[in-house]
Structures are given as C-alpha cells and as structure tokens.
Design a protein around this motif. Structure first.
Motif, PDB file in Angstrom:
ATOM      1  N   ILE A  45     -52.830  -1.231  26.998  1.00  0.00           N
ATOM      2  CA  ILE A  45     -51.567  -0.798  26.419  1.00  0.00           C
ATOM      3  C   ILE A  45     -51.566   0.722  26.320  1.00  0.00           C
ATOM      4  O   ILE A  45     -52.460   1.317  25.718  1.00  0.00           O
ATOM      5  N   LEU A  46     -50.551   1.331  26.938  1.00  0.00           N
ATOM      6  CA  LEU A  46     -50.387   2.778  26.984  1.00  0.00           C
ATOM      7  C   LEU A  46     -49.073   3.168  26.325  1.00  0.00           C
ATOM      8  O   LEU A  46     -48.151   2.365  26.216  1.00  0.00           O
ATOM      9  N   GLY A  47     -48.971   4.426  25.931  1.00  0.00           N
ATOM     10  CA  GLY A  47     -47.715   4.936  25.397  1.00  0.00           C
ATOM     11  C   GLY A  47     -47.922   6.250  24.681  1.00  0.00           C
ATOM     12  O   GLY A  47     -49.065   6.663  24.420  1.00  0.00           O
ATOM     13  N   PRO A  48     -46.828   6.943  24.356  1.00  0.00           N
ATOM     14  CA  PRO A  48     -46.939   8.225  23.670  1.00  0.00           C
ATOM     15  C   PRO A  48     -47.627   8.079  22.316  1.00  0.00           C
ATOM     16  O   PRO A  48     -47.631   6.994  21.720  1.00  0.00           O
ATOM     17  N   SER A  49     -48.195   9.157  21.820  1.00  0.00           N
ATOM     18  CA  SER A  49     -48.822   9.149  20.508  1.00  0.00           C
ATOM     19  C   SER A  49     -47.802   8.725  19.447  1.00  0.00           C
ATOM     20  O   SER A  49     -46.670   9.198  19.434  1.00  0.00           O
ATOM     21  N   GLY A  50     -48.220   7.798  18.586  1.00  0.00           N
ATOM     22  CA  GLY A  50     -47.332   7.347  17.516  1.00  0.00           C
ATOM     23  C   GLY A  50     -46.363   6.256  17.909  1.00  0.00           C
ATOM     24  O   GLY A  50     -45.460   5.918  17.132  1.00  0.00           O
ATOM     25  N   CYS A  51     -46.547   5.655  19.094  1.00  0.00           N
ATOM     26  CA  CYS A  51     -45.587   4.652  19.561  1.00  0.00           C
ATOM     27  C   CYS A  51     -45.849   3.261  18.995  1.00  0.00           C
ATOM     28  O   CYS A  51     -45.072   2.335  19.238  1.00  0.00           O
ATOM     29  N   GLY A  52     -46.947   3.076  18.288  1.00  0.00           N
ATOM     30  CA  GLY A  52     -47.203   1.780  17.667  1.00  0.00           C
ATOM     31  C   GLY A  52     -48.235   0.926  18.381  1.00  0.00           C
ATOM     32  O   GLY A  52     -48.363  -0.266  18.099  1.00  0.00           O
ATOM     33  N   LYS A  53     -49.001   1.522  19.289  1.00  0.00           N
ATOM     34  CA  LYS A  53     -50.022   0.758  20.022  1.00  0.00           C
ATOM     35  C   LYS A  53     -51.037   0.139  19.059  1.00  0.00           C
ATOM     36  O   LYS A  53     -51.314  -1.056  19.128  1.00  0.00           O
ATOM     37  N   SER A  54     -51.593   0.964  18.199  1.00  0.00           N
ATOM     38  CA  SER A  54     -52.606   0.475  17.261  1.00  0.00           C
ATOM     39  C   SER A  54     -51.991  -0.483  16.238  1.00  0.00           C
ATOM     40  O   SER A  54     -52.648  -1.436  15.801  1.00  0.00           O
ATOM     41  N   THR A  55     -50.744  -0.245  15.872  1.00  0.00           N
ATOM     42  CA  THR A  55     -50.054  -1.154  14.949  1.00  0.00           C
ATOM     43  C   THR A  55     -49.928  -2.538  15.565  1.00  0.00           C
ATOM     44  O   THR A  55     -50.156  -3.556  14.905  1.00  0.00           O
ATOM     45  N   LEU A  56     -49.599  -2.578  16.847  1.00  0.00           N
ATOM     46  CA  LEU A  56     -49.500  -3.853  17.552  1.00  0.00           C
ATOM     47  C   LEU A  56     -50.847  -4.566  17.573  1.00  0.00           C
ATOM     48  O   LEU A  56     -50.928  -5.785  17.373  1.00  0.00           O
ATOM     49  N   LEU A  57     -51.918  -3.805  17.797  1.00  0.00           N
ATOM     50  CA  LEU A  57     -53.255  -4.391  17.801  1.00  0.00           C
ATOM     51  C   LEU A  57     -53.604  -4.965  16.427  1.00  0.00           C
ATOM     52  O   LEU A  57     -54.214  -6.031  16.327  1.00  0.00           O
ATOM     53  N   LYS A  58     -53.197  -4.262  15.378  1.00  0.00           N
ATOM     54  CA  LYS A  58     -53.483  -4.738  14.012  1.00  0.00           C
ATOM     55  C   LYS A  58     -52.753  -6.042  13.719  1.00  0.00           C
ATOM     56  O   LYS A  58     -53.269  -6.902  12.993  1.00  0.00           O
ATOM     57  N   ILE A  59     -51.558  -6.202  14.285  1.00  0.00           N
ATOM     58  CA  ILE A  59     -50.831  -7.469  14.129  1.00  0.00           C
ATOM     59  C   ILE A  59     -51.591  -8.589  14.832  1.00  0.00           C
ATOM     60  O   ILE A  59     -51.764  -9.684  14.294  1.00  0.00           O
ATOM     61  N   LEU A  60     -52.069  -8.319  16.039  1.00  0.00           N
ATOM     62  CA  LEU A  60     -52.839  -9.315  16.785  1.00  0.00           C
ATOM     63  C   LEU A  60     -54.140  -9.674  16.062  1.00  0.00           C
ATOM     64  O   LEU A  60     -54.586 -10.823  16.100  1.00  0.00           O
ATOM     65  N   ALA A  61     -54.731  -8.670  15.413  1.00  0.00           N
ATOM     66  CA  ALA A  61     -55.988  -8.905  14.694  1.00  0.00           C
ATOM     67  C   ALA A  61     -55.773  -9.665  13.393  1.00  0.00           C
ATOM     68  O   ALA A  61     -56.709 -10.274  12.861  1.00  0.00           O
ATOM     69  N   GLY A  62     -54.538  -9.647  12.879  1.00  0.00           N
ATOM     70  CA  GLY A  62     -54.254 -10.291  11.602  1.00  0.00           C
ATOM     71  C   GLY A  62     -54.409  -9.367  10.421  1.00  0.00           C
ATOM     72  O   GLY A  62     -54.390  -9.805   9.266  1.00  0.00           O
ATOM     73  N   PHE A  63     -54.558  -8.054  10.669  1.00  0.00           N
ATOM     74  CA  PHE A  63     -54.691  -7.090   9.577  1.00  0.00           C
ATOM     75  C   PHE A  63     -53.359  -6.879   8.860  1.00  0.00           C
ATOM     76  O   PHE A  63     -53.331  -6.631   7.652  1.00  0.00           O
ATOM     77  N   ILE A  64     -52.261  -6.925   9.602  1.00  0.00           N
ATOM     78  CA  ILE A  64     -50.938  -6.764   9.018  1.00  0.00           C
ATOM     79  C   ILE A  64     -50.009  -7.829   9.592  1.00  0.00           C
ATOM     80  O   ILE A  64     -50.262  -8.391  10.657  1.00  0.00           O
ATOM     81  N   THR A  65     -48.923  -8.097   8.859  1.00  0.00           N
ATOM     82  CA  THR A  65     -47.948  -9.114   9.263  1.00  0.00           C
ATOM     83  C   THR A  65     -46.666  -8.431   9.695  1.00  0.00           C
ATOM     84  O   THR A  65     -46.188  -7.517   9.017  1.00  0.00           O
ATOM     85  N   PRO A  66     -46.086  -8.834  10.822  1.00  0.00           N
ATOM     86  CA  PRO A  66     -44.832  -8.202  11.253  1.00  0.00           C
ATOM     87  C   PRO A  66     -43.699  -8.460  10.276  1.00  0.00           C
ATOM     88  O   PRO A  66     -43.675  -9.497   9.600  1.00  0.00           O
ATOM     89  N   THR A  67     -42.759  -7.521  10.194  1.00  0.00           N
ATOM     90  CA  THR A  67     -41.588  -7.677   9.339  1.00  0.00           C
ATOM     91  C   THR A  67     -40.717  -8.816   9.845  1.00  0.00           C
ATOM     92  O   THR A  67     -40.160  -9.595   9.066  1.00  0.00           O
ATOM     93  N   GLU A  68     -40.602  -8.908  11.158  1.00  0.00           N
ATOM     94  CA  GLU A  68     -39.861  -9.990  11.794  1.00  0.00           C
ATOM     95  C   GLU A  68     -40.633 -10.448  13.026  1.00  0.00           C
ATOM     96  O   GLU A  68     -41.462  -9.732  13.561  1.00  0.00           O
ATOM     97  N   GLY A  69     -40.315 -11.656  13.467  1.00  0.00           N
ATOM     98  CA  GLY A  69     -40.906 -12.153  14.701  1.00  0.00           C
ATOM     99  C   GLY A  69     -42.151 -12.990  14.472  1.00  0.00           C
ATOM    100  O   GLY A  69     -42.557 -13.255  13.338  1.00  0.00           O
ATOM    101  N   SER A  70     -42.756 -13.379  15.574  1.00  0.00           N
ATOM    102  CA  SER A  70     -43.860 -14.316  15.545  1.00  0.00           C
ATOM    103  C   SER A  70     -44.998 -13.844  16.438  1.00  0.00           C
ATOM    104  O   SER A  70     -44.776 -13.414  17.567  1.00  0.00           O
ATOM    105  N   ALA A  71     -46.221 -13.913  15.914  1.00  0.00           N
ATOM    106  CA  ALA A  71     -47.435 -13.614  16.683  1.00  0.00           C
ATOM    107  C   ALA A  71     -48.344 -14.826  16.606  1.00  0.00           C
ATOM    108  O   ALA A  71     -48.744 -15.237  15.516  1.00  0.00           O
ATOM    109  N   LYS A  72     -48.659 -15.421  17.764  1.00  0.00           N
ATOM    110  CA  LYS A  72     -49.432 -16.652  17.789  1.00  0.00           C
ATOM    111  C   LYS A  72     -50.639 -16.535  18.707  1.00  0.00           C
ATOM    112  O   LYS A  72     -50.602 -15.829  19.711  1.00  0.00           O
TER     113      LYS A  72
END
Length: 259
Positions: A45-72
């Motif tokens: 996963i690539l993208g500009p600094s601050g685009c949410g790459k690490s945030t997305l990884l944290k959702i996949l890891a279960g560290f944080i829960t998305p405001t909306e949507g589903s991660a399975k």
C-alpha cells in the motif's frame, strides 16, 4: 521461478470510513475503502504522507474500529487484536530484558503453547540461530527486525501486517531484508499486507499495489504486478527493465498528483 497460488478472500473491507476528533473537529482519515485480499497475495500500500495507510493497517490489525463499514477476516468481523493477524512495526519493539529466543517465543508463551522446534526453525530461517541468547541491545537494526518477523511467524498467523518495517534501515540491509521477506513469503505462502513510502520497494515485493489518495484516504489505483516472481538473491535485474520503469513512473505520477 516460484508462483504463489492465489485462492479465496482472506480479508474483506467494505465501505470503510474512519473519522477522528482533533481540536474539537472531526477529521475524515479514510473514505469509501473497498478492498478484497486473497490468500497468498503480497499487497503493498502506497500513498502520500498522511493518507491513512497506517490507519488502514491498524483497522486490519484490530487496534481501532472504523467509524463506518466492515472489516472481515475469513468472513468474521475484525473487532479486536488476534494472533491470526501478526503485526511488524517500523521499530522492532522487542522486550529488552528477554533474549532473542525468548522474544521469538513470547507469543507462544502467552498462548500457553510450547514449540521449541518451531522457534528454532524460524530463528534459523531469519539467520539468527547463533544469536539466540543475545539481548536486543546487542543486535543491529536489521537483526532486530529479523527477530520481530520471526516472533510473528512463529505463531503461524493467517495474515502478516507490516508497517514500513524496513524504513529505518540502510540501503544494503534493506535489500537483504526484502530478499529475506520474499523468500519467507514464497515458502510459507502467507498473505502479506505491507505499508511503504518506497515505490521501488513495492514493485520489488508486491503481487498487487494499492495506491491511495491524500486525506481522506481513498483507493485511487490498483495495479497487479509480477516483478517479484522474477527476482532472486543473485538477480534483481528486472528493476532495470522498461516495464518496471514504466510502472514506476505511472505510480509516481499518481502519487505526485495527489500531493
């Protein structure tokens, strides 16, 4: 050349959005993320600094829960951390009072499992058998990351999540670690999601590259690549091919247009 068979979806993200509050205002970090990741894929996963790459990884890891949507994972909602999703961070985050072997064994110990054979196997796989009784402060940066990778793999996770794990390493060590990770992926057929700022690194490792927009992070491009299948420890000349350079320029142009 080793081909990794790609089968069923392991991870499914549907309409993921995440907003967080800062200075009394809601900031949208991720928006409309839809992504399926199949078994055995190596996704960068690539993208500009601050685009949410690490945030997305944290959702996949279960560290944080998305405001909306589903991660399975395997059809079940991700709502907490789990050993089936092993995480390797930018820094190795080893326990300094434990030896290399004890650090690698830590996850198994917490799960009340004993498997000295597997611990020794992965110490050998990452080239650290001779350092099993050393403490982390006695290791180089690259060696510490090898310990971190072995510590995750010894638990036999379904998915390996990696957040810029080689970013702090020098160029030579970084290339060695890329070769190590590629070899482990080929042998174990693990599903890997790898965050990086380095376009070349993504092209040299991934079977699929996800390019994200600036905040709020959205997926703006998915690119299937196969350069990693043509690379060995002795030969990475594929990086000098016209096709490699064309894809590299395409990705850079997309990222630069988002900055």
């Amino acid at each position: 050349m080793v081909q990794v068979e790609v089968n069923e979806n392991v991870l499914e993200l549907k309409n993921i959005q995440l907003a967080y509050e800062t200075q009394g205002e809601d900031v949208l970090a991720l928006q409309n993320i839809d992504l399926n990741i199949k078994e055995g894929e190596f996704v960068c996963i690539l993208g500009p600094s601050g685009c949410g790459k690490s945030t997305l990884l944290k959702i996949l890891a279960g560290f944080i829960t998305p405001t909306e949507g589903s991660a399975k994972i395997d059809g079940s909602e991700i709502n907490s951390i789990d050993w089936n999703r092993g995480v390797v961070f930018q820094q190795a985050a080893l326990y300094p009072w434990l030896t290399v072997e004890q650090n690698v064994n830590f996850g198994l110990k917490m799960r009340k499992k004993k498997d000295a054979t597997t611990v020794r196997y992965f110490l050998d796989k990452v080239g650290l058998s001779q350092f099993s009784h050393n403490k982390p402060y006695e290791l180089s940066g690259g060696m510490k990351q090898r310990v971190a990778i072995a510590r995750v793999l010894v638990n036999n996770p379904r998915v390996l999540l990696m957040d810029e794990p080689f970013s702090a390493l020098d160029a030579l060590t970084r290339e060695q670690m890329q070769n190590l990770l590629r070899d482990i992926w080929r042998e174990t057929k693990k599903t890997i999601i790898f965050i990086t700022h380095d376009v070349d690194e993504a092209l040299l490792l991934a079977t699929r590259i996800i390019v994200m927009s600036r905040r709020p992070g959205r997926i703006v491009k998915e690119i299937d690549v196969a350069f990693t299948n043509h690379i060995t420890t002795e030969d990475n000349s594929v990086r000098f091919t016209k096709e490699f350079q064309e894809v590299r320029e395409q990705i850079l142009q997309i990222i630069n247009n988002q900055s």
